[in-house]
Scaffold this motif. Structure first.
Motif: not given
Ligand SMILES: Nc1ncnc2c1ncn2[C@@H]1O[C@H](COP(=O)(O)OP(=O)(O)OP(=O)(O)O)[C@@H](O)[C@H]1O
Ligand SMILES: [Mg+2]
Length: 373
Positions: A19-21, A58-65
């Motif tokens: 994963v590359h953010i 959570t916002t970051l995780l939601h974007m990955i998901a």
């Protein structure tokens, strides 16, 4: 000014990060929940995103998901921009704080659910559920019990089993242990570490709990106010916190305001309150520059009459927290106009202090963390 670097290792090559953010920002109206964050997540690593409530985890995780899309920047999974793929086609397992199990369904039905969604062969499903149960160490004969009849820790195991049963390449965990009591939380911490070691899962885990981060993660991304403050191993962040926030959030650290007052050979001197603190650092500062100084509680020595170092001050003990193998003190130091946390490892009988005692506290120049304000 040369400050300590965050992560001195080479960034991983493109193909090494699952994963590359990449420069991701998320705005909700005028609020910036995630602010230009870049994190290359390595294949097979256990990465913990650590930050206080509202930091944007959570916002970051939601974007990955894929539940949310970045306002700016992009997230790549296996080198593909994720906006190209709908969430259900992504190879991602999820466990959230609220577990989101189906309480009236059996353990088997819960764990098999993602396999059925993927229309896997029913003959294979039983076997995969059994393997998942073994991995999370739930007895196989639990499969017919309704999930609602299980204990909190057992439900937690079912949630992990359901998230990994279809062997995703990536597992996202959002505060998965927060509903458990302390003892179970500790047990599940080591279970998660074991599951990670026994699989080749890449795990992105979100928490506001520093102990959880320090004990489980290969690397920790410290975020505050939507921004990435530091990305490094637990040891790296603890030894060299890149920012005052990282210093304060990891470990028990007292931060003091000071002004650069001079230098003496290797040492710098900062004026703090009516006194001075001597420090040692490779960073360069200017005279009169405002700085923030960090003192780790466990690096401070407390003694009855003398601590042989440049930084030694009279103090009054204000609070005492006896913890068996160590004692936590809060002391006031008039000369520095400061209240400081001090941890004392068990010094033997008769050497602890009581509230109201006068004492001397001291620390070595090399143990002072210094940041430009
Ligand atoms: N859908 C939304 N609409 C508007 N604001 C939002 C939305 N989701 C999150 N926010 C805001 O974005 C900020 C970051 O929220 P986020 O849920 O990512 O924090 P967090 O780090 O997960 O916190 P916690 O530890 O409390 O779960 C908060 O100020 C929150 O109020
Ligand atoms: Mg959250």
């Amino acid at each position: 000014m040369a400050l300590r670097e965050t992560d001195t290792r080479d960034p991983p090559a493109e193909h090494e990060s699952v994963v590359h953010i990449d420069g991701v920002t998320k705005n909700f109206g005028s609020l910036t929940a995630v602010d230009d964050v870049s994190i290359p997540i390595r294949d097979g690593e256990f990465l913990t995103i650590l930050g206080p409530s509202g930091a944007g985890k959570t916002t970051l995780l939601h974007m990955i998901a894929g539940f949310d899309t970045p306002s700016e920047g992009e997230i790549y999974i296996n080198d593909q921009p994720i906006s190209d793929e709908p969430p259900y086609e992504r190879d991602i397992g999820l466990v959230f704080q609220s577990l989101a199990l189906f309480p009236h369904m059996t353990v088997q039905q819960n764990i098999a659910f993602p396999l059925k969604m993927r229309r896997e062969d029913p003959d294979d499903i039983d076997e995969q559920v059994e393997e998942a149960l073994e991995l999370v160490r739930l007895p196989v004969d639990y499969r017919d019990k309704p999930v609602g009849d299980l204990s909190g820790g057992q439900q937690q195991r079912v949630a992990f089993a359901r998230a990994i049963v279809y062997e995703p390449t990536l597992l996202l965990l959002d505060e998965p242990l927060s509903s458990l009591d302390k003892k179970l939380r500790e047990e599940m911490r080591s279970e998660l570490t074991r599951i990670h070691a026994e699989t080749d899962l890449t795990i992105v885990h979100v928490t506001h709990n520093q102990t959880e981060a320090l004990s489980m993660a290969d690397r920790i991304a410290v975020i505050n106010d939507g921004r990435l403050e530091q990305l490094d191993t637990a040891e790296g962040i603890y030894a060299n916190p890149a920012t005052p926030f990282a210093a304060e959030f990891i470990g028990d650290t007292t931060m003091l305001d000071g002004t650069i007052a001079g230098e003496e050979g290797q040492h710098g001197i900062a004026a703090v309150g009516r006194g001075e603190i001597t420090f040692e650092t490779d960073a360069e500062f200017e005279l009169e520059q405002r700085v923030r100084l960090g003192l780790r509680a466990e690096r401070i020595v407390i003694a009855a009459d003398d601590v042989p170092t440049e930084n030694s001050y009279e103090a009054t003990v204000e609070q005492v927290g006896f913890e068996g193998s160590r004692t936590q003190y809060t002391v006031t130091v008039p000369e520095l106009d400061a209240t400081i946390d001090v941890t004392q490892q068990d010094p033997g009988p008769g050497r602890t202090f009581e509230r109201g005692d006068t004492a001397v506290v001291g620390w070595e120049p090399v143990d002072v963390l210094v940041y430009p304000e």
